[in-house]
Write an enzyme that holds these catalytic residues in place. Structure first.
Site, short mmCIF file in Angstrom:
data_model
loop_
_atom_site.label_atom_id
_atom_site.label_comp_id
_atom_site.label_asym_id
_atom_site.label_seq_id
_atom_site.Cartn_x
_atom_site.Cartn_y
_atom_site.Cartn_z
N ARG A 150 0.82 -1.22 0.00
CA ARG A 150 0.00 0.00 0.00
C ARG A 150 0.85 1.26 0.00
NH1 ARG A 150 -5.15 -0.96 -1.63
NH2 ARG A 150 -5.52 -3.12 -1.08
N HIS A 170 -6.69 -5.10 7.92
CA HIS A 170 -5.59 -5.18 6.95
C HIS A 170 -5.55 -6.51 6.25
CE1 HIS A 170 -4.18 -1.97 9.66
NE2 HIS A 170 -4.00 -1.42 8.48
C1 LIG Z 1 -5.23 4.86 6.98
N1 LIG Z 1 -3.96 4.91 6.37
C2 LIG Z 1 -3.56 5.95 5.60
C3 LIG Z 1 -2.29 6.51 5.84
N2 LIG Z 1 -1.86 7.55 5.12
C4 LIG Z 1 -2.66 8.06 4.17
N3 LIG Z 1 -2.22 9.10 3.47
N4 LIG Z 1 -3.86 7.53 3.88
C5 LIG Z 1 -4.35 6.49 4.58
O1 LIG Z 1 -5.46 6.03 4.29
N5 LIG Z 1 -1.53 6.02 6.80
C6 LIG Z 1 -1.96 4.96 7.66
C7 LIG Z 1 -2.91 4.10 6.96
C8 LIG Z 1 -2.21 3.33 5.90
N6 LIG Z 1 -3.17 2.67 5.18
C9 LIG Z 1 -3.34 2.76 3.87
C10 LIG Z 1 -4.43 2.09 3.41
C11 LIG Z 1 -4.69 2.06 2.06
C12 LIG Z 1 -3.85 2.69 1.20
C13 LIG Z 1 -4.17 2.55 -0.21
O2 LIG Z 1 -5.09 1.86 -0.53
N7 LIG Z 1 -3.43 3.14 -1.13
C14 LIG Z 1 -3.74 2.92 -2.49
C15 LIG Z 1 -3.63 4.19 -3.30
C16 LIG Z 1 -4.72 5.12 -2.96
C17 LIG Z 1 -4.91 6.19 -4.01
O3 LIG Z 1 -4.54 7.32 -3.81
N8 LIG Z 1 -5.45 5.84 -5.11
C18 LIG Z 1 -5.73 6.74 -6.23
C19 LIG Z 1 -4.95 6.33 -7.45
C20 LIG Z 1 -5.29 4.95 -7.80
C21 LIG Z 1 -4.43 4.35 -8.89
O4 LIG Z 1 -3.55 3.58 -8.59
N9 LIG Z 1 -4.75 4.63 -10.13
C22 LIG Z 1 -4.17 3.90 -11.20
C23 LIG Z 1 -5.15 3.96 -12.36
C24 LIG Z 1 -6.50 3.34 -11.97
C25 LIG Z 1 -6.50 1.85 -12.01
O5 LIG Z 1 -6.49 1.30 -13.12
O6 LIG Z 1 -6.52 1.19 -10.94
C26 LIG Z 1 -2.83 4.53 -11.57
O7 LIG Z 1 -2.60 5.70 -11.20
O8 LIG Z 1 -2.02 3.81 -12.12
C27 LIG Z 1 -7.21 6.70 -6.53
O9 LIG Z 1 -7.93 5.91 -5.91
O10 LIG Z 1 -7.66 7.50 -7.35
C28 LIG Z 1 -2.83 1.86 -3.03
O11 LIG Z 1 -3.29 1.24 -4.00
O12 LIG Z 1 -1.73 1.64 -2.53
C29 LIG Z 1 -2.75 3.37 1.64
C30 LIG Z 1 -2.49 3.39 3.01
#
Ligand SMILES: CN1c2c(nc(N)[nH]c2=O)NC[C@@H]1CNc1ccc(C(=O)N[C@@H](CCC(=O)N[C@@H](CCC(=O)N[C@@H](CCC(=O)O)C(=O)O)C(=O)O)C(=O)O)cc1
Ligand SMILES: N[C@@H](CCS)C(=O)O
Ligand SMILES: [Zn+2]
Length: 770
Positions: A528, A708
């Site tokens: 993540r 998680h």
């Molecule tokens: C609660 N938590 C968080 C923390 N910090 C944060 N800043 N945010 C939090 O929620 N710290 C403590 C905890 C840590 N936990 C987590 C839990 C989940 C994630 C997570 O799921 N991260 C995602 C990315 C999230 C995101 O910003 N997504 C964007 C972009 C998505 C993407 O990848 N797009 C693709 C294209 C689309 C596709 O085809 O899927 C691309 O760009 O290539 C969005 O949703 O728009 C992760 O996947 O890791 C992080 C911390």
């Protein structure tokens, strides 16, 4: 010659390649060999980046498929039997400890995961048995990776987590009572063996991290350093490599007696001079007569361009004391906490992108500083001039100051921080207004962020669908999660946060004073990642940020709808904050923006509002004492300023995860939130005792299951957990909820887990209302 060094490089790759490969492996879309090959490709790429940047000392064993502490757990065979007994492959056993395993008749929850010091990275906690033994893995990863780099023509410096930190950062397993540090004697032979094998493989130096040295340590931990390092340093120059003892994220001045007694024989000593440049003077005095100083002057925790003039002055003052051969220019910590490269940012305004340095650029920075000191400033004249120009441009930019924000901050009053009445009066009104049952059930905010949601958002960002189409899509998602909550019979609903890419990034994108990136991902845990927005100027809220979605959700819901905001400290800490004004000033700016949002939500008919502050604990200075109290005072004030503008009948919730709450309990209490939800399912329920001891009067939802892991907890398991909680909390005080939001989960497991959770709550409800 002054050498340059990096303490660790980000693992994910330029395009989060490791995340994608790992998740594909978990989803049976990539074989084990393909995942391992991708890991190797990334390691080689990262070593090459550092080599090309001119870095002299390049780390290995900084790479991990999930977490570097978990790597050590497996490498030392500190694997609880519940993972080792199934005959899983080494890789699957590793992931089972990191994220649980519920497949092919095996059902085992993950090990506990907690914050890595004061960062937003999470490590897997070593978990020990009373009869714990250790054994070095047959094919230890540090040796494999060292040889891999060597084969590619790069001689690296392997990185290990030191024995004292490994034990001190761990805990006794549930139902065990071993004090981890008492295992030191059993652990040391494994370190000795590993060091010898590394030396045999050709490693001349090894970086051994003992970051716990920045804490105030109990005497038994302080005393452990001497026997540990007597043994390990005795190998130096003979059967073992030279040891570079590394500390980071704070100063070590308060532990000089430990350093003098135990650590002056290590070949080199690394300190974080970004956090605390003043310690240089004293550290230099305490070094052993031949010991080398590794001076961490390039920030491993933030993205601001280095101030070359300042760093060079600092390094030169070290050189004056120690000579060029005894000083290394280094990153302050591993660069794990910074994004991969600024080169990927095509949409940033060049005015601001010129202010930043990501990991790849930081590698160049350490090399330039080392060259400036070794060969003289004229050898890097153009780089120094460009750096000075960039720093000057930032300091004088119009983007950084907003007089309106300053004016509002000056007018903030004490009264604005207090709710109108005390909790008992508020609660009476909330009871009448919300009519909630005993053991109310709720969730923490997010529901699964499905592939479809991400694809639609991506299309919207790229302009492939219109704002109206995206809004309709989000409304449908909201209706769907409300229908699911109806079916599940939850009591307080959420809208599911489908419109949010991330709980911090989303707010950053809606406030003035921020800039955001497209590829600047940083690993948060396992696969993540987060993309922290960057605070570049004074913060304000140009328009409501969440009201439209919450209002819509409330309009189609028959139960109370909880509004969902990210608190000021979490917005601050999970962004890259400014380094030119104090964080308390930035927190107050955020608090004022959020206060307006809270008041607007209430005016829109939202009477339960949750302001998440999971990063409150993480911001706590690592050492106890007056700095902590100062931090807690402004941090608590910023939460209160953001929430206190509502009527008594509006219920304010707050949420904490990833933190041990006992040592800042009084701060949590001082928030005066009506309801707290806290991550607790992987901790001992005994920790809840603090709520009785301190006569905590308000309501609490300790998480009843871990979010998680894809694993589904049974109804009985949740009931057992609630029974344990009721030993410490009163029935009319207890809320039933998961540990945290459900965004990372799939729908199938989410529905099953919540259904078991609601059934467990209902069973307690009927028992207690008899
Ligand atoms: C609660 N938590 C968080 C923390 N910090 C944060 N800043 N945010 C939090 O929620 N710290 C403590 C905890 C840590 N936990 C987590 C839990 C989940 C994630 C997570 O799921 N991260 C995602 C990315 C999230 C995101 O910003 N997504 C964007 C972009 C998505 C993407 O990848 N797009 C693709 C294209 C689309 C596709 O085809 O899927 C691309 O760009 O290539 C969005 O949703 O728009 C992760 O996947 O890791 C992080 C911390
Ligand atoms: N409301 C957020 C909190 C995460 S800490 C969520 O549910 O994801
Ligand atoms: Zn959380």
């Amino acid at each position: 010659m002054v050498q340059s060094s990096i303490l660790g490089f980000p693992r994910m790759g330029k395009l989060r390649d490791l995340k994608k490969a790992t998740e594909a492996y978990w989803g049976d879309k990539l074989s084990k060999d393909e995942l391992l090959a991708e890991g190797k490709r990334l390691r080689l790429e990262h070593w090459k980046i550092q080599k090309d940047a001119g870095v002299d000392i390049i780390p290995s064993n900084d790479f991990a498929y999930y977490d570097h502490v978990l790597d050590h757990i497996q490498m030392f065979n500190a694997i609880p039997e519940r993972y080792s007994k199934h005959g899983l492959s080494t890789l699957d056993e590793y992931f089972a400890m990191g994220r649980g395993h519920q497949k092919d008749g095996i059902d085992v929850p993950s090990l506990e995961m907690v914050k890595w010091f004061d960062s937003n990275y999470h490590y897997v906690k070593p978990t020990f048995q009373n009869d714990q033994t250790f054994k070095l893995h047959d094919d230890p990863k540090p040796i494999r990776h060292f040889l891999e780099a060597k084969e590619a023509g790069i001689t690296t410096r392997p990185v290990l987590l030191g024995p004292v930190s490994f034990l001190h950062l761990g805990k006794a397993d549930r139902n065990q009572n071993v004090d981890p540090i008492t295992l030191l004697e059993k652990l040391l032979p494994v370190y000795e063996q590993l060091l010898k094998e590394l030396k045999k493989a050709g490693a001349e130096t090894v970086q051994i991290d003992e970051p716990v040295l920045v804490f105030d340590l109990p005497s038994k931990i302080r005393d452990a350093f001497k026997p540990a390092y007597q043994k390990l340093t005795a190998l130096q120059g003979g059967e073992g490599p030279q040891l570079v003892l590394a500390t980071y994220f704070g100063d070590v001045v308060h532990n000089f007696d430990v350093i003098d007694a135990a650590l002056t024989n290590t070949y080199a000593f690394h300190v974080d001079l970004v956090r605390n440049p003043e310690q240089l003077e004293k550290v230099a005095q305490h070094l052993g007569s031949k010991q080398i100083l590794s001076a961490g002057v390039v920030d491993g925790r933030n993205i601001w361009k280095n101030n070359f003039k300042r760093s060079i002055e600092l390094i030169e003052s070290a050189v004056q004391k120690l000579g060029k051969e005894r000083v290394i220019v280094a990153s302050s910590s591993s660069l794990l906490h910074t994004p991969h490269t600024l080169e990927s940012e095509k949409n940033l305004d060049p005015e601001v992108s010129d202010w930043f340095a990501f990991a790849t650029q930081k590698a160049t920075e350490v090399a330039i500083i080392a060259k400036a000191v070794t060969e003289g400033a004229s050898s890097v004249k153009s780089q120094l001039e460009a750096n000075a120009k960039s720093l000057e441009a930032r300091a004088t930019s119009k983007r950084t100051n907003n007089p309106e924000v300053k004016k509002r901050q000056e007018a903030v009053t004490k009264e604005q921080h207090e709710r109108k009445s005390a909790f008992p009066t508020r609660y009476d009104q909330q009871k009448q207004h919300l009519k909630l049952p005993l053991f109310p059930t709720t969730t923490i905010g997010s529901f699964p962020q499905t592939k479809d949601i991400r694809i639609q958002r991506n299309k919207f960002t790229k302009g492939e669908i219109t704002a109206e189409e995206y809004e309709k899509f989000i409304e449908k998602e909201i209706r769907d999660v409300i229908a699911i909550q109806d079916e599940l019979e939850l009591d307080v609903y959420v809208h599911g946060e489908p419109e949010r890419n991330d709980m911090v990034q989303y707010f950053g994108e809606r406030m003035d004073g921020y800039v955001f990136t497209t590829h600047a991902w940083v690993q948060s845990y396992g696969s993540r990642c987060v993309r922290p927005p960057i605070i570049v100027g004074d913060i304000s809220r140009p328009a409501p940020m969440t009201v439209k979605e919450s209002k819509y959700a409330a309009s189609v819901s028959k139960k109370p709808m909880k509004g969902m905001l990210t608190g000021p400290i979490t917005c601050l800490r999970w962004s890259f904050p400014r380094d030119d004004i104090h964080q308390s000033v930035q927190a107050q700016q955020l608090a004022l923006a959020l206060r307006d949002e809270v008041v607007d939500l209430e005016a829109a008919g939202i009477y339960v509002i949750q302001v998440d502050e999971p990063a409150l604990r993480e911001g706590l200075p690592l050492r106890s004492g007056s700095e902590r109290e100062k931090y807690l005072s402004w941090a608590v004030d910023s939460f209160k300023l953001s929430t206190a503008g509502v009527k008594d009948s509006t219920q304010i919730h707050s949420h904490f995860c990833y933190s041990e709450f006992q040592d800042f309990f009084h701060a949590i209490a001082a928030l005066d939130a009506d309801v707290l939800s806290i991550e607790n399912s992987k901790s001992d329920a005994k920790l809840l005792k603090v709520f009785i001891d301190e006569a905590y009067p308000r309501h609490i939802g300790p998480g009843v299951y871990d979010i998680h892991s894809p694993r589904v907890p049974s109804e009985q398991e949740i009931k057992d957990r609630i029974t344990e909680m009721l030993e410490y909390l009163k029935p009319d005080q207890l809320w039933i909820n998961p540990d945290c939001g459900l965004k990372t989960r799939q729908w199938k497991e989410t529905k099953a887990a919540l259904s078991n959770m609601v059934a467990a709550a209902q069973s307690f409800r009927s028992q207690h209302s008899k």
